[in-house]
Design an enzyme around this catalytic site. Structure first.
Site, PDB file in Angstrom:
ATOM      1  N   ASN A   1       0.763  -1.243   0.000  1.00 40.19           N
ATOM      2  CA  ASN A   1       0.000   0.000   0.000  1.00 40.19           C
ATOM      3  C   ASN A   1       0.793   1.291   0.000  1.00 40.19           C
ATOM      4  O   ASN A   1       0.266   2.326  -0.340  1.00 40.19           O
ATOM      5  CB  ASN A   1      -0.939   0.029   1.200  1.00 40.19           C
ATOM      6  CG  ASN A   1      -1.911  -1.113   1.167  1.00 40.19           C
ATOM      7  OD1 ASN A   1      -2.553  -1.337   0.148  1.00 40.19           O
ATOM      8  ND2 ASN A   1      -1.998  -1.843   2.245  1.00 40.19           N
ATOM      9  N   TYR A   2       2.035   1.261   0.440  1.00 38.55           N
ATOM     10  CA  TYR A   2       2.734   2.531   0.613  1.00 38.55           C
ATOM     11  C   TYR A   2       4.011   2.680  -0.202  1.00 38.55           C
ATOM     12  O   TYR A   2       4.578   3.748  -0.248  1.00 38.55           O
ATOM     13  CB  TYR A   2       3.046   2.760   2.085  1.00 38.55           C
ATOM     14  CG  TYR A   2       1.812   2.910   2.916  1.00 38.55           C
ATOM     15  CD1 TYR A   2       1.009   4.039   2.768  1.00 38.55           C
ATOM     16  CD2 TYR A   2       1.422   1.931   3.816  1.00 38.55           C
ATOM     17  CE1 TYR A   2      -0.151   4.181   3.500  1.00 38.55           C
ATOM     18  CE2 TYR A   2       0.266   2.072   4.561  1.00 38.55           C
ATOM     19  CZ  TYR A   2      -0.505   3.193   4.398  1.00 38.55           C
ATOM     20  OH  TYR A   2      -1.650   3.327   5.125  1.00 38.55           O
ATOM     21  N   LEU A   3       4.500   1.593  -0.756  1.00 34.87           N
ATOM     22  CA  LEU A   3       5.783   1.680  -1.437  1.00 34.87           C
ATOM     23  C   LEU A   3       5.600   1.672  -2.945  1.00 34.87           C
ATOM     24  O   LEU A   3       5.051   0.717  -3.498  1.00 34.87           O
ATOM     25  CB  LEU A   3       6.661   0.499  -1.015  1.00 34.87           C
ATOM     26  CG  LEU A   3       7.011   0.501   0.466  1.00 34.87           C
ATOM     27  CD1 LEU A   3       7.769  -0.759   0.831  1.00 34.87           C
ATOM     28  CD2 LEU A   3       7.840   1.724   0.808  1.00 34.87           C
TER      29      LEU A   3
END
Ligand SMILES: *[C@@H]1O[C@H](CO)[C@@H](O)[C@H](O)[C@H]1NC(C)=O
Ligand SMILES: *[C@@H]1O[C@H](CO)[C@@H](O)[C@H](O)[C@H]1NC(C)=O
Ligand SMILES: *[C@@H]1O[C@H](CO)[C@@H](O)[C@H](O)[C@H]1NC(C)=O
Ligand SMILES: *[C@@H]1O[C@H](CO)[C@@H](O)[C@H](O)[C@H]1NC(C)=O
Ligand SMILES: CC(=O)N[C@H]1CO[C@H](CO)[C@@H](O)[C@@H]1O
Length: 570
Positions: A527-529
């Site tokens: 989700n964040y990278l």
């Protein structure tokens, strides 16, 4: 980036239409969801006892009892909240007679049920090749029938076309709703979305859909209400689909835009710490926390969620401690609160003096249960973020910080001279740095000790093998002096090298697993990278992408794998 945009444009042009006003599709056809199989009553010889006496349960009560029995070996069933929630919900399924009789969970004996289910799962493992093949073929058939939809001119994979079976809710961390009954979803609970001119999915015989809608501004196919958190669940397209890939790509492009203007934003909130207006000061300090600590804004509580979880805007005085000096550092703020999913957030951070003084001011004359930011709420903050940059939310700071941190860590940790397993260890370390930053902790898996032991046994065996091989090499060398047999020496040398490499691989694996004990890497990875950072790293060091992304992840990130060059910079 531009390549992807180009592909999207080409697709639009080829279709000779460009959707506007939020339209997502013109044609959508699918077969609806696959429901969980109906409850199969347990055989008569599997008994339930209450207070030492056998008792036949009604089918409804029995089904819920089996959910508990299946989890009997899990420590959840020893937790008070879990037991309390389960028992309350179970009683709702009982007949009046059962309700009158069964009043104390500790008098219930689920042992036979538990033994029965364990035997069943054992039997499944022991199935013959033929039986396994049959199941596989059936799964494949269901996938072919329900797993695809037609959206405009494309056949697309559907992500989760099976509706989860009923069971007991677990949640992450010490979730206050753990143990509650996640009820069975029926066709009558389900709203179907498809285009008017498509073949509408048929509900199972004798049932009806709750509703059939035709809304092309949304991309889900099916939705229903889930009873635990009261949230809406959706069946959507697979992450590999065009629509999802675009969305994912946009998310990271937004984070990259933040990279370009983050200096301006930081300068502004620094100025605002000095503002005469209290609301502006509070907003500026909250923004600093979001930027520096990757905190959530604080509005992500699901409807109906009662857990006392907070985010940045809803922090209370009791969640904060201030230390003018601590452990050799000045102006330390200590945070201790329950964040999303009731995961504890604990952190001690030195902050700038002006932030420290402001927090001190915000806390003055307040009770522990008072809001720290009494002039701020999530909507005010989000509105402000929008003004700073189009599309900016607290989450974008997270994505930005996580991605940039990964990129920096990879640069720092990757040693060009190391071999592939060592490089992968470095990659995982970089990933862990990010997961820690985002507070993605987990309890050590139950199987942790056991799997470490197994690995250690392998390492020990490999070490023995290595000393044997070395001894053989030595004697071969000695022999060679006498008989001039260089060939045997070469072969033995190769063997030693091979075993050394295998040992090294195992040792790296053990280090990796040990370091990973309490960190959940999946969430940040997914989700964040920005996946292009990882893909570029793989290409640069000639590491197969399969080493860092499994099959599901590779599908989700297909767009990045196609697109990123080895010199991609976030
Ligand atoms: C539960 O039932 C099993 C057999 O059905 C029995 O062996 C066991 O002793 C019972 N446990 C308790 C605590 O009564
Ligand atoms: C990311 O977060 C870390 C940890 O709080 C912080 O120290 C760092 O300054 C942030 N980095 C960037 C580039 O925002
Ligand atoms: C946030 O605060 C503003 C201004 O005080 C108020 O108008 C608004 O209703 C609040 N929003 C929420 C969600 O509490
Ligand atoms: C891939 O990893 C994710 C965790 O990020 C996991 O949930 C998923 O089951 C894995 N898929 C496969 C096919 O191994
Ligand atoms: C099943 C489904 O996704 N239905 C959606 C179709 O479109 C309407 C209108 O936005 C949504 O509210 C439904 O949830």
């Amino acid at each position: 980036m531009d390549l992807f945009f180009l592909i999207v444009c080409v697709e639009w042009i080829c279709q000779e239409e460009r959707y506007t006003d939020g339209v997502k599709w013109r044609f959508l056809e699918h077969k609806g969801p696959v429901f969980a199989p109906p409850y199969e009553p347990i055989p008569g010889n599997v008994r339930f006892y209450y207070d030492g006496k056998q008792m036949k349960l009604s089918p409804e009560a029995e089904e819920v009892a089996t959910f508990f029995a299946k989890m009997l070996d899990h420590e959840y069933t020893t937790k008070d909240i879990f037991r309390k929630n389960f028992f309350k919900d179970w009683r709702k399924e009982m007949t009046p007679e059962e309700k009158a009789k069964i009043t104390d969970l500790s008098k219930c004996n689920f042992t036979e049920m538990s033994v029965y289910f364990k035997a069943q799962s054992e039997a499944r493992k022991q199935m013959s090749k033929d039986e396994k093949l049959k199941i596989k073929e059936e799964n494949e058939r269901v996938l072919q029938e329900y797993g695809f939809c037609v959206m405009d001119n494309h056949k697309e994979r559907i992500a989760n076309f099976r509706i989860e079976p009923p069971g007991l809710f677990r949640g992450r961390g010490d979730h206050p709703k753990m143990g509650m009954l996640k009820r069975r979803i029926r066709p009558e609970d389900v709203i179907v979305n498809c285009s008017k001119d498509s073949k509408h999915p048929k509900p199972p015989p004798g049932t009806k859909w709750k509703e059939v809608r035709h809304d092309n501004k949304v991309t889900w196919l099916v939705s229903w209400n889930e009873n635990i958190q009261g949230s809406i669940k959706y069946i959507m397209l697979n992450p590999s689909s065009r629509i999802k890939g675009e969305k994912d790509w946009q998310k990271y492009e937004t984070a990259r835009r933040l990279k370009k203007c983050v200096d301006r934003i930081r300068n502004q909130y620094r100025e605002d710490w000095k503002s005469k207006e209290m609301r502006i000061r509070q907003r500026a300090v909250a923004l600093y926390f979001i930027d520096k600590l990757a905190l959530r804004a604080g509005n992500e509580k699901e409807e109906g969620e009662t857990a006392d979880t907070v985010g940045c805007c809803s922090l209370r005085v009791e969640h904060i401690n201030l230390y003018p000096e601590k452990d050799g550092q000045e102006f330390v703020v200590e945070f201790d609160f329950l964040g999303k999913d009731s995961i504890r957030y604990y952190n001690k951070v030195p902050v700038e003096k002006r932030v420290y003084k402001n927090v001190q001011l915000f806390m003055e004359n307040k009770q522990p249960e008072d809001d720290l930011f009494d002039r701020l709420n999530t909507s005010i903050l989000n509105k402000h973020l929008q003004e700073l940059m189009d599309g900016l939310t607290a989450k974008v700071f997270r994505t930005y910080n996580a991605s940039i941190t990964l990129q920096q860590q990879l640069k720092e940790l990757t040693n060009p001279d190391e071999n592939v397993p060592a490089k992968i260890l470095s990659y995982n370390r970089a990933n862990r740095a990010v997961a820690i930053l985002c507070n993605h902790q987990r309890a050590p898996p139950k199987t942790f000790e056991k799997s470490m032991q197994t690995l250690q046994t392998k390492i020990d065996a490999k070490k023995d093998q290595l000393s044997d091989a070395r001894r053989e090499l030595k004697s071969a060398k000695a022999d060679a002096k006498v008989r001039r047999d260089e060939k045997a020496v070469e072969a033995k040398k190769k063997a030693v090298e091979r075993i050394e490499e295998q040992l090294m691989k195992l040792e790296v694996q053990a280090t990796d697993r040990e370091e990973n004990k309490q960190i959940a890497l999946g969430t940040s990875k997914l989700n964040y990278l920005d996946p292009r950072i990882s893909v570029a790293w793989c290409k640069k060091w000639e590491i197969p992408v399969e080493k860092i992304y499994n099959k599901t992840q590779r599908e989700k990130f297909a767009w990045a794998i196609d697109m990123a060059d080895d010199d991609y910079e976030f």
